[in-house]
Design an enzyme around this catalytic site. Structure first.
Site, PDB file in Angstrom:
ATOM      1  N   ASP A   1      76.954   2.630 -61.774  1.00 53.82           N
ATOM      2  CA  ASP A   1      76.363   2.381 -62.868  1.00 53.82           C
ATOM      3  C   ASP A   1      76.404   0.816 -63.411  1.00 53.82           C
ATOM      4  O   ASP A   1      77.339   0.458 -63.633  1.00 53.82           O
ATOM      5  CB  ASP A   1      76.938   2.989 -64.188  1.00 53.82           C
ATOM      6  CG  ASP A   1      76.397   2.940 -65.745  1.00 53.82           C
ATOM      7  OD1 ASP A   1      75.315   2.408 -65.544  1.00 53.82           O
ATOM      8  OD2 ASP A   1      77.356   2.969 -66.379  1.00 53.82           O
TER       9      ASP A   1
ATOM     10  N   ASP B   1      69.682  -1.460 -66.085  1.00 54.98           N
ATOM     11  CA  ASP B   1      70.813  -0.260 -65.965  1.00 54.98           C
ATOM     12  C   ASP B   1      70.257   0.755 -65.152  1.00 54.98           C
ATOM     13  O   ASP B   1      69.670   1.657 -65.533  1.00 54.98           O
ATOM     14  CB  ASP B   1      70.915   0.098 -67.527  1.00 54.98           C
ATOM     15  CG  ASP B   1      72.413   1.204 -67.594  1.00 54.98           C
ATOM     16  OD1 ASP B   1      72.754   1.420 -66.590  1.00 54.98           O
ATOM     17  OD2 ASP B   1      72.348   1.681 -68.821  1.00 54.98           O
TER      18      ASP B   1
END
Ligand SMILES: *[C@@H]1O[C@H](CO)[C@@H](O)[C@H](O)[C@H]1NC(C)=O
Ligand SMILES: *[C@@H]1O[C@H](CO)[C@@H](O)[C@H](O)[C@H]1NC(C)=O
Ligand SMILES: *[C@@H]1O[C@H](CO)[C@@H](O)[C@H](O)[C@H]1NC(C)=O
Ligand SMILES: *[C@@H]1O[C@H](CO)[C@@H](O)[C@H](O)[C@H]1NC(C)=O
Ligand SMILES: *[C@@H]1O[C@H](CO)[C@@H](O)[C@H](O)[C@H]1NC(C)=O
Length: 414
Positions: free
Chosen positions: A122, A301
């Protein structure tokens, strides 16, 4: 001391490839997997899952803002008026059952001898979280990290509490241990061993064992270097970069280099404008070749599935898409539909280069069986003030995260 942390649900998997930007083959690759899409077997978009993921993503970003403020004593420059509202709304929503399918997962190992785990990679958070030996709730079915069985495991006596905006949370203790990733070793890496996992992390909701954050230290709830920065600090990687190819085929995370075989043309780099998230300038968004928006701030992201823009921008964007409408039951979240038979050509301009978003990724499928209206994967968040560039764009490009030079590079996929 208790640190409250926010975590992310991100979706990234890894593979690694080798080769540095100077064409010296180097580094390693980690294969990535992502299990589900937002469409059912019949191709119909799952509105409920889309909404829940949307809320989770925005809540995660807000949680990062809070960690940043705790670490630095100042508010994050992008933390805006939308936050409180967003979190409150998020807390009202039950967890999606299929959350686990929305992450990219890949392999790492921790400790001496190495214990194996799958983690969600992530770029929208900064801490490594795994189920610890004392965890009795929602951890069963995951692989447990046992620091007491690791010769290199060291208790830092640092309790943590991670709270995601949508109610998902973990508490536990931070250890220092060796993290093995793609053939590299981060010797003194901070590893959170969870004592509690909320239901959102239960194996039926969350397929990987844990999460590995790949943003900057200022977002770390542990207030320590993320794993990749630990590798860099310890001079383990020659090139302080990692890169992702996401997608259904050959998804891969490269560590310590870029894989030149995975992209064509040149990489276009754009500077990180604030080192917390991977924050960059988004120079424009275009519909059918017409630029509809210019000069926005964006966060890159891998843990967010959609492209989530500021609601006002997104409204303007869809005004230039022929036939676009606010989705039914959009509930103010800014979900739009486009005619299924006229998916627009959508592109984002970053660092003066324009990258097309694949139509299959822009169009999430009809909103109901046989409907001519298809859900779009660019969505708006009220008062957000910035954009989150997630999976539905990142799958269309090769993305390089250059830690040393604080820049992000994009190129067309080979
Ligand atoms: C951990 O993973 C590695 C690489 O896939 C494998 O060779 C090893 O046997 C695994 N170890 C355990 C204890 O499962
Ligand atoms: C890891 O931490 C220990 C204890 O602080 C220190 O002695 C050692 O040099 C560190 N190792 C690396 C590679 O930084
Ligand atoms: C671009 O915008 C202009 C003016 O709004 C419009 O006339 C034209 O049809 C648009 N082009 C495309 C390809 O949509
Ligand atoms: C983009 O926006 C920023 C801040 O909003 C501003 O400082 C900058 O001059 C703008 N750049 C362009 C090319 O308009
Ligand atoms: C991007 O899409 C446009 C159509 O909108 C097309 O003309 C162009 O060739 C595409 N660019 C690339 C790099 O595929």
């Amino acid at each position: 001391m208790f640190v409250s942390v926010t975590f992310v649900f991100s979706a990234i998997h890894f593979l690694l490839a080798v080769a540095s930007p100077v064409e010296v083959p180097r580094g390693t690759k980690i294969a990535l997997n992502k299990r589900t899409s937002f469409a059912g077997p019949d191709g119909v978009a799952d509105l409920d899952a889309i909404q829940k993921h949307f809320i989770r993503s925005t809540a995660k970003i807000q949680a990062g803002f809070m960690a940043y403020e705790r670490n630095t004593g100042t508010a994050h420059p992008l933390a805006g008026v939308g936050s409180a509202d967003m979190i409150r709304r998020a807390a009202d929503i039950a967890l999606a059952e299929d959350m686990g399918g929305q992450m990219w997962q890949g392999a790492i190992a921790v400790g001496t001898p190495p214990q194996n785990f799958s983690v969600d990679f992530d770029t929208g958070s900064s801490d490594l979280l795994l189920p610890g030996p004392l965890c009795t709730t929602n951890c069963e079915g995951h692989h447990f990290y046992h620091p007491e069985k690791s010769k290199s495991g060291r208790d830092l006596y640092h309790p943590f509490s991670l709270t995601y905006g949508d109610g998902t949370s973990a508490t536990g203790s931070v250890y220092s241990d060796t993290v093995h990733i793609g053939g590299f070793k981060a010797i003194n890496a901070s590893v959170g061993a969870a004592e509690t996992y909320s239901e959102g992390f239960a194996p039926w909701n969350f397929f990987p064992d844990g999460l590995m954050g790949m943003a900057f230290r200022s977002l770390s709830v542990y207030d320590d270097d993320p794993v990749f920065q630990t590798l860099a600090r310890e001079d383990q990687v020659q090139d302080q970069v990692f890169a992702f190819k996401l997608g259904d085929h050959g998804a891969e995370l490269s560590i310590g280099g870029v894989n030149n075989d995975l992209y064509k043309g040149d990489l276009t780099y754009t500077p990180v404008t604030h080192q917390s998230y991977w924050q960059v300038n988004l120079d424009g968004a275009s519909v059918n070749g017409n630029k509809t928006l210019g000069n926005m701030t964006a966060i890159v992201d891998t843990g967010t599935t959609f492209v989530i823009g500021d609601a006002d921008d997104v409204t303007k964007f869809f005004e230039s898409v022929p036939g676009a409408k606010l989705a039914p039951n959009s509930a103010g979240h800014g979900l739009y539909t486009v005619p299924c038979n006229a998916t627009p050509d959508v592109s984002l301009t970053i660092g003066e280069t324009t990258f097309n978003m694949s139509k299959e990724l822009f169009n999430l499928g009809p909103i109901s069986h046989g409907s001519p209206e298809c859900m779009a994967s660019v969505v708006g968040q009220k008062s957000q003030g910035f954009w989150i560039i997630g999976d539905t764009f990142l799958r269309s490009v090769y993305t390089v995260f250059d830690v040393k030079n604080a820049r992000v590079g994009f190129a067309s996929l080979a």
